[in-house]
Design an enzyme around this catalytic site. Structure first.
Site, short mmCIF file in Angstrom:
data_model
loop_
_atom_site.label_atom_id
_atom_site.label_comp_id
_atom_site.label_asym_id
_atom_site.label_seq_id
_atom_site.Cartn_x
_atom_site.Cartn_y
_atom_site.Cartn_z
CB CYS A 7 17.58 -26.15 162.63
SG CYS A 7 17.08 -24.41 162.80
N GLY A 93 -2.30 -24.16 166.22
CA GLY A 93 -1.97 -25.53 165.85
C GLY A 93 -0.56 -25.71 165.34
CG HIS A 100 6.27 -24.57 159.13
ND1 HIS A 100 6.56 -24.46 160.48
CD2 HIS A 100 5.09 -25.23 159.06
CE1 HIS A 100 5.61 -25.05 161.19
NE2 HIS A 100 4.69 -25.52 160.34
CG HIS A 102 1.51 -25.92 156.15
ND1 HIS A 102 1.64 -27.27 156.43
CD2 HIS A 102 1.70 -25.29 157.34
CE1 HIS A 102 1.89 -27.43 157.73
NE2 HIS A 102 1.94 -26.25 158.31
P1 5GP Z 1 2.52 -27.18 161.86
O1 5GP Z 1 1.44 -28.00 162.51
O2 5GP Z 1 3.64 -26.86 162.82
O3 5GP Z 1 2.01 -25.98 161.13
O4 5GP Z 1 3.12 -28.10 160.72
C1 5GP Z 1 4.24 -28.91 160.88
C2 5GP Z 1 4.29 -29.81 159.67
O5 5GP Z 1 5.57 -30.40 159.63
C3 5GP Z 1 3.26 -30.94 159.71
O6 5GP Z 1 2.42 -30.87 158.55
C4 5GP Z 1 4.12 -32.21 159.72
O7 5GP Z 1 3.57 -33.25 158.94
C5 5GP Z 1 5.45 -31.72 159.17
N1 5GP Z 1 6.61 -32.43 159.68
C6 5GP Z 1 6.89 -32.71 161.00
N2 5GP Z 1 8.06 -33.35 161.11
C7 5GP Z 1 8.54 -33.48 159.83
C8 5GP Z 1 9.73 -34.08 159.30
O8 5GP Z 1 10.59 -34.61 160.00
N3 5GP Z 1 9.89 -34.03 157.94
C9 5GP Z 1 8.96 -33.45 157.12
N4 5GP Z 1 9.22 -33.46 155.81
N5 5GP Z 1 7.83 -32.87 157.61
C10 5GP Z 1 7.62 -32.90 158.94
ZN ZN Z 2 14.86 -24.22 163.33
#
Ligand code: 5GP
Ligand code: ZN
Length: 112
Positions: A7, A93, A100, A102
């Site tokens: 956010c 994970g 989000h 990926h």
């Molecule tokens: P999750 O593990 O929740 O599926 O993925 C979260 C992703 O967000 C991770 O791949 C991590 O590298 C990325 N991420 C976390 N904090 C930030 C940030 O402040 N900026 C960006 N651009 N990516 C982030």
């Molecule tokens: Zn949010």
């Protein structure tokens, strides 16, 4: 959401490399890329995870896939292929509790 990193990225309070933005969706480069192309595509509306998707969100979730398709073409990974991953909850994970997607590609990705 007050303490949500994504956010804050949407509001411009945390810098990010934005590669797509419209009124409902934003996409930016993952800070720790796991592939040559690693982009996060997110709804601007704060939704914690897949469990919290409401029927009213169905249109935007569909649109996210259209944006992913466009981004894959722009990033030139559409022909060779790519992976779209959505982690959900602790066992999945998920580290950031803002839904989000990926988008990863640019090399042959490991099976897991
Ligand atoms: P999750 O593990 O929740 O599926 O993925 C979260 C992703 O967000 C991770 O791949 C991590 O590298 C990325 N991420 C976390 N904090 C930030 C940030 O402040 N900026 C960006 N651009 N990516 C982030
Ligand atoms: Zn949010």
């Amino acid at each position: 959401m007050e303490n949500c990193i994504f956010c804050k990225i949407i509001k411009g309070e945390i810098p990010s490399c934005i590669v797509y933005e419209d009124e409902e969706i934003i996409a930016f480069k993952d800070i720790h890329p796991k592939a040559p192309v690693h982009i996060l595509v997110i709804p601007k509306k704060h939704i914690n995870c897949i469990n919290d998707i409401e029927p009213e969100d169905e249109k935007i979730i569909g649109k996210i896939y259209s944006v992913i398709k466009q981004l894959a073409k722009v990033q030139n990974i559409d022909k060779n292929g790519y992976r779209v991953v959505v982690n959900c909850g602790e066992d999945g994970g998920q580290e950031v509790m803002h839904l989000h997607f990926h988008l990863m590609g640019g090399k042959k990705l490991p099976i897991k």
